[in-house]
Every structure is written in structure tokens, then in C-alpha cells.
Design a protein around this motif. Structure first.
Motif, PDB file in Angstrom:
ATOM      1  N   ASP A 322       0.796  -1.221   0.000  1.00 45.76           N
ATOM      2  CA  ASP A 322       0.000   0.000   0.000  1.00 45.76           C
ATOM      3  C   ASP A 322       0.833   1.278   0.000  1.00 45.76           C
ATOM      4  OD1 ASP A 322       1.012  -0.066   2.563  1.00 45.76           O
ATOM      5  OD2 ASP A 322      -0.936  -0.300   3.553  1.00 45.76           O
ATOM      6  N   ASP A 346     -10.345  -0.260  -2.017  1.00 44.90           N
ATOM      7  CA  ASP A 346      -9.134   0.348  -1.460  1.00 44.90           C
ATOM      8  C   ASP A 346      -7.932   0.259  -2.398  1.00 44.90           C
ATOM      9  OD1 ASP A 346      -8.946  -2.392  -1.256  1.00 44.90           O
ATOM     10  OD2 ASP A 346      -7.942  -2.381   0.681  1.00 44.90           O
ATOM     11  N   CYS A 347      -8.162  -0.097  -3.667  1.00 47.76           N
ATOM     12  CA  CYS A 347      -7.042  -0.274  -4.593  1.00 47.76           C
ATOM     13  C   CYS A 347      -6.655   1.048  -5.265  1.00 47.76           C
ATOM     14  CB  CYS A 347      -7.393  -1.307  -5.649  1.00 47.76           C
ATOM     15  SG  CYS A 347      -7.523  -2.994  -4.999  1.00 47.76           S
ATOM     16  N   SER A 398      -3.788   8.385  -6.728  1.00 53.30           N
ATOM     17  CA  SER A 398      -4.925   7.470  -6.686  1.00 53.30           C
ATOM     18  C   SER A 398      -5.892   7.812  -7.818  1.00 53.30           C
ATOM     19  CB  SER A 398      -5.649   7.588  -5.344  1.00 53.30           C
ATOM     20  OG  SER A 398      -6.751   6.704  -5.284  1.00 53.30           O
ATOM     21  N   LYS A 416     -14.347   5.868   3.886  1.00 55.71           N
ATOM     22  CA  LYS A 416     -13.190   5.204   4.484  1.00 55.71           C
ATOM     23  C   LYS A 416     -12.873   3.889   3.769  1.00 55.71           C
ATOM     24  CE  LYS A 416     -13.492   7.141   9.151  1.00 55.71           C
ATOM     25  NZ  LYS A 416     -13.618   6.825  10.601  1.00 55.71           N
ATOM     26  N   ARG A 417     -13.908   3.212   3.252  1.00 53.93           N
ATOM     27  CA  ARG A 417     -13.670   1.959   2.538  1.00 53.93           C
ATOM     28  C   ARG A 417     -12.874   2.184   1.256  1.00 53.93           C
ATOM     29  NH1 ARG A 417     -16.713  -1.917   0.374  1.00 53.93           N
ATOM     30  NH2 ARG A 417     -18.262  -0.482  -0.505  1.00 53.93           N
ATOM     31  N   PHE A 418     -12.960   3.388   0.719  1.00 52.00           N
ATOM     32  CA  PHE A 418     -12.331   3.686  -0.562  1.00 52.00           C
ATOM     33  C   PHE A 418     -10.984   4.397  -0.407  1.00 52.00           C
ATOM     34  CE2 PHE A 418     -16.744   2.964  -1.409  1.00 52.00           C
ATOM     35  CZ  PHE A 418     -16.759   2.323  -2.626  1.00 52.00           C
ATOM     36  N   GLU A 419     -10.574   4.583   0.828  1.00 59.15           N
ATOM     37  CA  GLU A 419      -9.250   5.135   1.050  1.00 59.15           C
ATOM     38  C   GLU A 419      -8.206   4.072   0.732  1.00 59.15           C
ATOM     39  OE1 GLU A 419      -9.179   6.424   5.065  1.00 59.15           O
ATOM     40  OE2 GLU A 419     -10.439   8.195   4.709  1.00 59.15           O
ATOM     41  N   GLY A 420      -7.000   4.499   0.449  1.00 56.66           N
ATOM     42  CA  GLY A 420      -5.934   3.544   0.177  1.00 56.66           C
ATOM     43  C   GLY A 420      -5.563   3.474  -1.279  1.00 56.66           C
ATOM     44  N   CYS A 422      -3.927   0.441  -2.547  1.00 58.02           N
ATOM     45  CA  CYS A 422      -3.371  -0.909  -2.431  1.00 58.02           C
ATOM     46  C   CYS A 422      -3.295  -1.638  -3.769  1.00 58.02           C
ATOM     47  CB  CYS A 422      -4.226  -1.740  -1.480  1.00 58.02           C
ATOM     48  SG  CYS A 422      -4.381  -1.058   0.177  1.00 58.02           S
TER      49      CYS A 422
END
Length: 436
Positions: A322, A346-347, A398, A416-420, A422
């Protein structure tokens, strides 16, 4: 084996937007379409039938997409075999993954089918291959046949074709859609029986006895309100078990006497000369651990990590990174390479470099990413037969996830689920072999 969920990869229903030409008749002017025949027994299934009638233990593999993944024609045919041949011990190998075609099936064949020692393999990809070029279908379907008979010469194969509502006009005109027509070339070459499970469905629709979309328990025709019609499915793609899948089962039952009659002289299958020289007989899936992974990649424990656990039967090894700059690198000798990975909320995105050519930015997020699902990141295709080097770097930026989701009127239910940013690699798909 676990039933592949309809949404593990791109859902069939949504993918149909790229398939319309296959069923509309457009391809008829460009590609010779096969005559629509429910069953072509060809050389039959002699080894499988000999084992069934001999009361042996047999394993039936079902390699296909979400139509096969459903609790429909697959368990129905399994139960029919068990009832029809009670002395035999018949079990299944469920190798269906929703939204996938022969272009993934040829790579996952060993892991998902051959390692379980099949006696019969049904191959169902006519819907999901609907938008593929015939040349691609030749390579992949022939690769499936040649890999199977190289590993298990006694394993019989049967191609089965399903349909979506857009394919019906072509079938009603007496022709197979393009993908099934291309598959028939491979079936002819190797003497493999084929069954079009959707031909009767199309005929019933033409006669006004079936509608492709509707709600159960049933509909009535507007002009004849007292006459019930069969409701095939809710979406025009995935049949109801009680109706559409029952019609699929009956097509196999009707075809079985002809296949039995053609099944002479049980013996190992011989690999004749290839139909296309560039077929994917050399296609294989290799653990991502065979690549060089930078220090930030962490293997997820399939016993404790929820995501790894949910995909373990299809992707036994799963890694996560990540941090921008994390790198996957490998070399291979061959013509094609991809990474078998996950897409999800989160990708992020990666930069792919092949043979020092300019890097290509590849998002690992799309408009279906409200959940995690299996995917493939193609890094090189139709390459010259040579040694190629691949570098895949996690990008610092991103994708614009809100804008991407908006293409399908989707929204972030929980930001929050879409943060990141990865990436979740699990394996390398290669036509050829990895080299040091």
C-alpha cells in the motif's frame, strides 16, 4: 471446491455491453457462423461413459463463468448422472468463476481443474467470450484441450454453449453466434462433442412460449393472458434454476443418447497437430512469490485475514502492498504475461514497464469496485518469442474513484472503505516460462 460467486470478476450482465455484436448478426458478414444444431456428438465421451457404466468413481469438472457458477445446470447434471448411473460414484470439480472467459480459464486450468484429476470436463465460455476475436478463442480453447490431454489423456471433454437474450435472433435464424462458431472449429478438429444448451430456449422464445426477462413465479402474455409462458431469467443472462437451468439440463439429457451412440472404443486421446500454431498450450499460472517483491509486500494469512480467506480456493497466495514505490519485477520468455490480482474499493494504480518501454499507467479500480473481486492486469500480449522484463510500481496518485463510480451511478457508501492505494497480487499468468 467453492462455488465462484457471480461477482468475483466482472459480472456477466454488465459485460454484455461489449458482446452485442456477437449476437446481432454483425459478425455474420465477417466470420462464417456454424449451423445451429443442439448436439454434435462427434467422437463422444467413451472413457467417461465406460467408467460410469462400470460403476467406477468419476469426477466431472465444470470450467466456466457465472452461468456455471450458479446453482443451476451444474448441480442438476451432477444429480442426473448420479441418478442415471447409481452404481458409479460421481462427484464434481466446480471450476466456475463469474465474468471470466477462456482467456483466464486457460491459465487457471491446472490449479482449478487438472490438479483434481477430472474424468470429464465441461467447458462453458461462449457467453463471456462473445466479444473476443475468433483468433483469441482458438488460442485459448485449444490451449485448454491440449493442456488437458497432455496431463490426462483419458479425460473426455465436452463444449457446452449458453446464451444471453441478445444471442437469440442469431440462433433463431439457424446459426450459432460468433464465439460458439469459433469454438466449433476446435471441437471439429479434436472430435470433441458440443451441446448448445440455449438453442431450445431461443426456439421457445420465437414461438412465444418463453420470455427472457421477468419475475417468478411467472408471467402471462399480454395478448393471451390465460396462457402462461416460461420466464427464463431475471436479467436475460443468468437463468432461474426452476426454469432456464432446467431447460439447460434437458438439452443435455436429450443429447445423451447420441453421445452414447458415438462413444466407441475407450482409449487415451492423442494430441494431433495443432489447429493454430500460437495456441496457449504453454499457458500457466505461477505464484507471485516467483517474482521479485519489494520489502513492502506482505503475504496475507488465509486463516486470519478476511480478504485472503474469501479468495483462498482461487488464489491460494495473496500479497498486499500500500505504499507508493513498492515494486514487482520479473522476467519471462514467451509471448504473454499478466498478473492475477484483486480489484476493490481500497485499490490504487500501478505503472507497468515492459522491456524499458515507456511506462503505462494501469488503475486497479473500476466502476464495479464496490467490492473486491478477481481480476487480471495484462502487462504484455502478442509479444515476440523472447526474454522480456517487467516492472510494476505502485503509483503515488490514486484514481478519481468518485468519478469512476459515477459512470455506473455508484457512490461511495463509506468513504473510508475507498481510502488507500493498495495492490493485491496473487500470481503471474504467462505463456512461456519465468526466467531468472
Amino acid at each position: 471446491m467453492r462455488t465462484g460467486s457471480i461477482g468475483e470478476m466482472r459480472p456477466n450482465l454488465i459485460a454484455l455491453v461489449i458482446l452485442l455484436a456477437a449476437g446481432s448478426g454483425i459478425a455474420a458478414d465477417e466470420y462464417p457462423l456454424a449451423a445451429a444444431v443442439e448436439c454434435r456428438p462427434r467422437a463422444g465421451l467413451p472413457n467417461f461413459l465406460a467408467k460410469l457404466k462400470g460403476g467406477k468413481e468419476v469426477r466431472v469438472a465444470y470450467l466456466g463463468g457465472s452461468i456455471t457458477a450458479q446453482e443451476g445446470w451444474r448441480p442438476k447434471t451432477l444429480a442426473w448422472f448420479q441418478k442415471t448411473y447409481p452404481e458409479a460414484k460421481v462427484s464434481q470439480i466446480n471450476a466456475a468463476i463469474g465474468g471470466t472467459g477462456s482467456d483466464l480459464g486457460v491459465f487457471r486450468l491446472k490449479q482449478d481443474v487438472l490438479d483434481h484429476r477430472p474424468d470429464l470436463m465441461f467447458v462453458e465460455f461462449a457467453v463471456n467470450d462473445g466479444g473476443h476475436a475468433p483468433e483469441s478463442i482458438y488460442r485459448c480453447m485449444e490451449g485448454i484441450v491440449r493442456q488437458t490431454w497432455k496431463a490426462y489423456p483419458d479425460c473426455d471433454i465436452c463444449f457446452v454453449y449458453t446464451l444471453v437474450d441478445e444471442f437469440a435472433p442469431t440462433l433463431q435464424e439457424g446459426k450459432f453466434p460468433r464465439a460458439a462458431s469459433a469454438m466449433e472449429k476446435i471441437a471439429d478438429h479434436y472430435g470433441i462433442p458440443s451441446i448448445h444448451m440455449g438453442l431450445k430456449v431461443a426456439q421457445l422464445a420465437k414461438e412465444g412460449k418463453l420470455v427472457f426477462k421477468g419475475e417468478l413465479p411467472g408471467l402471462v402474455q399480454e395478448k393471451q393472458p390465460a396462457v402462461p409462458v416460461i420466464v427464463f431469467s431475471k436479467d436475460g443472462v443468468h437463468p432461474y434454476p426452476e426454469t432456464g437451468h432446467e431447460l439447460y439440463l434437458q438439452s443435455i439429457v436429450r443429447s445423451w443418447p447420441g453421445i452414447e451412440e458415438a462413444s466407441k472404443n475407450a482409449r487415451p486421446h492423442e494430441l494431433k497437430a495443432a489447429f493454430v500454431a500460437d495456441n496457449y498450450e504453454r499457458a500457466q499460472m505461477v505464484s507471485i512469490e516467483k517474482a521479485k517483491l519489494s520489502a513492502g509486500f506482505v503475504r496475507l494469512d488465509s486463516k486470519s485475514d478476511k480478504l485472503a480467506k474469501s479468495f483462498v480456493e482461487r488464489m491460494p497466495v495473496l500479497y498486499k502492498a500500500d505504499r507508493p514505490g513498492e515494486m514487482i519485477s520479473f522476467k519471462f520468455k514467451g509471448t504473454f504475461a499478466a498478473v492475477y490480482d484483486l480489484l476493490g474499493p481500497d485499490c490504487g494504480q500501478v505503472r507497468v514497464t515492459v522491456d524499458e518501454k515507456p511506462a503505462v499507467l494501469q488503475p486497479r479500480f473500476d466502476s464495479y469496485c464496490t467490492y473486491h473481486r478477481l481480476a487480471t492486469l495484462v502487462v504484455g500480449a502478442d509479444l515476440p518469442e523472447a526474454v522480456h522484463s517487467v516492472k510494476i510500481e505502485l503509483d503515488a496518485e490514486s484514481p478519481d474513484k468518485a468519478a469512476i463510480l459515477a459512470k455506473r451511478n455508484e457512490k461511495m457508501d463509506d468513504p473510508k472503505r475507498f481510502e488507500g492505494k493498495c495492490v493485491y497480487p496473487g500470481a503471474i499468468l504467462v505463456v512461456g516460462e519465468l526466467v531468472e
